[in-house]
Design a protein around this motif. Structure first.
Motif, PDB file in Angstrom:
ATOM      1  N   PHE A  18      13.728   4.240  -0.483  1.00  0.00           N
ATOM      2  CA  PHE A  18      12.988   4.877  -1.852  1.00  0.00           C
ATOM      3  C   PHE A  18      12.934   6.544  -0.559  1.00  0.00           C
ATOM      4  O   PHE A  18      12.301   6.892  -1.555  1.00  0.00           O
ATOM      5  CB  PHE A  18      11.344   4.079  -2.431  1.00  0.00           C
ATOM      6  N   ALA A  19      13.337   6.329   0.160  1.00  0.00           N
ATOM      7  CA  ALA A  19      13.142   8.028   0.594  1.00  0.00           C
ATOM      8  C   ALA A  19      12.020   8.030   0.477  1.00  0.00           C
ATOM      9  O   ALA A  19      11.368   9.792   0.357  1.00  0.00           O
ATOM     10  CB  ALA A  19      13.975   9.262   0.253  1.00  0.00           C
ATOM     11  N   ALA A  20      10.463   7.199   0.884  1.00  0.00           N
ATOM     12  CA  ALA A  20       9.314   7.145   0.369  1.00  0.00           C
ATOM     13  C   ALA A  20       9.150   7.416   2.105  1.00  0.00           C
ATOM     14  O   ALA A  20       9.056   6.607   2.747  1.00  0.00           O
ATOM     15  CB  ALA A  20       8.827   6.587   0.462  1.00  0.00           C
ATOM     16  N   LYS A  21       7.540   7.931   2.030  1.00  0.00           N
ATOM     17  CA  LYS A  21       7.478   8.218   4.586  1.00  0.00           C
ATOM     18  C   LYS A  21       5.827   8.193   4.120  1.00  0.00           C
ATOM     19  O   LYS A  21       5.422   8.377   3.389  1.00  0.00           O
ATOM     20  CB  LYS A  21       7.155  10.042   4.457  1.00  0.00           C
ATOM     21  N   TYR A  22       5.951   6.533   4.536  1.00  0.00           N
ATOM     22  CA  TYR A  22       4.415   6.594   4.902  1.00  0.00           C
ATOM     23  C   TYR A  22       4.324   6.008   5.880  1.00  0.00           C
ATOM     24  O   TYR A  22       4.514   6.591   6.922  1.00  0.00           O
ATOM     25  CB  TYR A  22       3.992   5.135   4.376  1.00  0.00           C
ATOM     26  N   GLU A  23       2.308   6.065   6.708  1.00  0.00           N
ATOM     27  CA  GLU A  23       2.202   6.223   8.078  1.00  0.00           C
ATOM     28  C   GLU A  23       1.032   5.147   8.389  1.00  0.00           C
ATOM     29  O   GLU A  23       0.934   4.552   6.963  1.00  0.00           O
ATOM     30  CB  GLU A  23       0.721   7.467   8.181  1.00  0.00           C
ATOM     31  N   TYR A  24       0.922   4.238   8.727  1.00  0.00           N
ATOM     32  CA  TYR A  24       0.350   3.120   9.665  1.00  0.00           C
ATOM     33  C   TYR A  24      -1.410   2.867   8.242  1.00  0.00           C
ATOM     34  O   TYR A  24      -1.061   1.551   7.728  1.00  0.00           O
ATOM     35  CB  TYR A  24      -0.200   3.280  10.664  1.00  0.00           C
ATOM     36  N   ASN A  25      -1.615   4.130   8.405  1.00  0.00           N
ATOM     37  CA  ASN A  25      -2.871   4.321   7.771  1.00  0.00           C
ATOM     38  C   ASN A  25      -3.033   3.552   6.355  1.00  0.00           C
ATOM     39  O   ASN A  25      -3.940   3.540   5.596  1.00  0.00           O
ATOM     40  CB  ASN A  25      -4.635   4.864   8.061  1.00  0.00           C
ATOM     41  N   GLU A  26      -1.678   3.368   5.713  1.00  0.00           N
ATOM     42  CA  GLU A  26      -1.331   3.555   4.665  1.00  0.00           C
ATOM     43  C   GLU A  26      -0.593   1.994   4.224  1.00  0.00           C
ATOM     44  O   GLU A  26      -0.321   1.820   2.795  1.00  0.00           O
ATOM     45  CB  GLU A  26       0.082   4.834   3.894  1.00  0.00           C
ATOM     46  N   VAL A  27      -0.232   1.434   5.100  1.00  0.00           N
ATOM     47  CA  VAL A  27       0.156   0.041   5.184  1.00  0.00           C
ATOM     48  C   VAL A  27      -0.689  -0.899   5.262  1.00  0.00           C
ATOM     49  O   VAL A  27      -0.916  -0.885   6.369  1.00  0.00           O
ATOM     50  CB  VAL A  27       1.624   0.315   5.720  1.00  0.00           C
ATOM     51  N   MET A  28      -0.226  -1.839   4.285  1.00  0.00           N
ATOM     52  CA  MET A  28      -1.389  -3.670   4.651  1.00  0.00           C
ATOM     53  C   MET A  28      -0.307  -4.578   4.370  1.00  0.00           C
ATOM     54  O   MET A  28       0.355  -3.999   2.958  1.00  0.00           O
ATOM     55  CB  MET A  28      -2.910  -3.202   4.024  1.00  0.00           C
ATOM     56  N   ALA A  29      -0.742  -5.412   5.152  1.00  0.00           N
ATOM     57  CA  ALA A  29       0.249  -6.930   4.582  1.00  0.00           C
ATOM     58  C   ALA A  29      -0.798  -7.884   4.867  1.00  0.00           C
ATOM     59  O   ALA A  29      -1.079  -8.368   5.637  1.00  0.00           O
ATOM     60  CB  ALA A  29       0.959  -6.651   5.810  1.00  0.00           C
ATOM     61  N   THR A  30      -1.378  -8.247   3.137  1.00  0.00           N
ATOM     62  CA  THR A  30      -2.521  -9.489   4.400  1.00  0.00           C
ATOM     63  C   THR A  30      -1.758 -10.232   3.056  1.00  0.00           C
ATOM     64  O   THR A  30      -1.180 -10.695   2.231  1.00  0.00           O
ATOM     65  CB  THR A  30      -3.383  -8.524   3.394  1.00  0.00           C
ATOM     66  N   SER A  31      -3.119 -11.811   3.071  1.00  0.00           N
ATOM     67  CA  SER A  31      -2.543 -12.621   2.355  1.00  0.00           C
ATOM     68  C   SER A  31      -2.786 -12.594   1.151  1.00  0.00           C
ATOM     69  O   SER A  31      -3.443 -13.894   0.245  1.00  0.00           O
ATOM     70  CB  SER A  31      -3.081 -14.217   3.434  1.00  0.00           C
ATOM     71  N   GLY A  32      -3.742 -11.679   0.480  1.00  0.00           N
ATOM     72  CA  GLY A  32      -4.821 -11.443  -0.435  1.00  0.00           C
ATOM     73  C   GLY A  32      -4.899 -10.196  -0.975  1.00  0.00           C
ATOM     74  O   GLY A  32      -5.097  -9.400  -0.170  1.00  0.00           O
ATOM     75  N   GLY A  33      -5.619 -10.037  -2.247  1.00  0.00           N
ATOM     76  CA  GLY A  33      -5.897  -8.972  -2.738  1.00  0.00           C
ATOM     77  C   GLY A  33      -7.209  -8.211  -2.114  1.00  0.00           C
ATOM     78  O   GLY A  33      -8.144  -7.280  -2.244  1.00  0.00           O
TER      79      GLY A  33
END
Length: 75
Positions: free
Chosen positions: A52-67
């Motif tokens: 998507f040509a999107a730029k994210y930083e670590y503090n904007e990304v999470m991978a969790t098992s739920g919300g």
């Protein structure tokens, strides 16, 4: 594909089995932080950049098992 029973109706693909074995042999058998490992966060960042040509930083990304999890992002 019905995930109603909580698992797929096919065997785990061999490449995933091999990756899981390699990770266990490397000692990756402990719980990770709620936000996911840096390696996983980077893979997500790279995917969104490619797709998507999107730029994210670590503090904007999470991978969790739920919300419901709160961020305890690795520093």
């Amino acid at each position: 594909m019905d995930f109603g029973a909580g698992e797929p109706d096919f065997d785990t693909p061999d490449n995933i089995k091999r990756a899981a074995e390699a990770a266990m042999r490397a000692g990756k058998t402990k719980y990770t932080s709620t936000g996911g490992t840096r390696e996983l966060q980077q893979a997500i960042i790279d995917f969104y950049a490619r797709q998507f040509a999107a730029k994210y930083e670590y503090n904007e990304v999470m991978a969790t098992s739920g919300g419901k999890q709160r961020s305890s992002m690795p520093s």
